[in-house]
Design a protein around this motif. Sequence first.
Motif, short mmCIF file in Angstrom:
data_model
loop_
_atom_site.label_atom_id
_atom_site.label_comp_id
_atom_site.label_asym_id
_atom_site.label_seq_id
_atom_site.Cartn_x
_atom_site.Cartn_y
_atom_site.Cartn_z
N SER A 5 0.84 -1.20 0.00
CA SER A 5 0.00 0.00 0.00
C SER A 5 0.87 1.25 0.00
O SER A 5 2.02 1.23 0.45
CB SER A 5 -0.92 0.01 1.22
N ALA A 25 1.90 3.20 -4.21
CA ALA A 25 2.11 1.75 -4.10
C ALA A 25 3.61 1.43 -4.07
O ALA A 25 4.32 1.94 -3.20
CB ALA A 25 1.38 1.03 -5.22
N THR A 81 -6.26 2.52 -8.78
CA THR A 81 -5.12 1.78 -8.22
C THR A 81 -4.14 1.26 -9.26
O THR A 81 -3.00 0.96 -8.93
CB THR A 81 -5.60 0.58 -7.41
N THR A 92 -9.23 -1.39 -9.49
CA THR A 92 -9.28 0.06 -9.71
C THR A 92 -10.72 0.53 -9.87
O THR A 92 -11.64 -0.27 -10.13
CB THR A 92 -8.46 0.44 -10.96
#
Length: 418
Positions: A121, A155, A283, A288
């Motif tokens: 993350s 990320a 994402t 996403t």
Amino acid sequence: MKYLILLCDGMSDYPLEELGGLTPMQKADKPYMDKLAAISELGLVKTVQNDMKPGSDVANLSVLGYDPAIYYSGRSPFEAGSIGVDMKPTDVSLRCNLVTLSDDEIYADKTMLDYCADDISSEEAAVLIEHIDKNLGSVSADADASSFSFYSGVAYRHLLLWGNGTVDVGTLIPPHDILDKKIAPYIECPNLHKASDTNKRMLIKLMEESFSLLKDHPVNAERVKKGKRPANSIWLWGEGVKRDFPSFKEKFGKKAAMISAVDLLKGIGKFTDMEVLNVKGATGYLDTNFKGKCAAAVNALKTGTDLVYLHIEAPDECGHRGETAGKVKAIELIDELVLKPFLAAFRSESIKILICPDHATPLSLRTHTHDLVPYLIYDSSKPQKKAETITSFSESTAEASGNRIEKGYTLMEKFLGL
């Protein structure tokens, strides 16, 4: 007329035995792309010339209409721009991945297990990058001396800024190109009398030192406890210097916006003076916010923007990981959650749509290639009636069209009718 470029990163592929000899594009249930294929121009485009690396940086510049031979100066400066790092002419930036390496005692004996540290993350990564900067970063009082500063991104994707650095660092390999391989051949610096090997060795030393700093860090201890891979090393690559770009509006006469989850694309958008639209929940993976990206594109085009470049990373990520079912699913989700509602929103308005990958990311290779990729250009004001045999959008139907664009950066002018 409004314009949408639906960039499906890495979507193109090779036929696979596990898919009955089909490619993921052929296998995917994508009725809206296929419906457009019957009334659109299809063809193949060469987005990356053979003398350049087939990275998303080069390929997306090409699709955007910027000749990489003129404008490309490395990948990481775009990412620096995206996260707000202002580069000086004497600065060199490098992509800094958080990766997972095997536990072998000697660094060179380690294996690249994961180029994205099990989808770490952004919050966890920020803590680790701050720890790396505190211990490996350096600022000198001498304005002409080298310095290292680490910046957190999104990320697993982060940045090293090398003050008074150099791009003469030999060959730095992207970690996604060496999955499950021993890293020794890729970090070799056999001749330290050569400047390139001396400079590369300096960067490799940072990577080696990062392992001892990260392997037992509390963030990684907690990840391991949860059954996740640790982000136990940085990996440096994608060196580059900042270069000036003409704005997209100046070059093509269109007010444009960029939508992407990826710092690279956001950086390209900033460098070309496009409006960069951030979508909550974007994402770069299968999770996403497809719907949110579509909604942002529709809203931009209905409120004064002429062109939207909507980039979706998921097919490429699945290609690098060798996830066949995931890549097929990514294409289906783009069709259902992006293209379908977009077409509905512009049912009674003039719209042109370009759908294409930036490059191929074959599942069998798990890396990018120089192959020509399929494109589709739909013009609502001039629907093209095709032979009834054209019932899908794929690598083979694009090739069968006979249309080929050898210089990818000319595709934009064709799309815009310039």
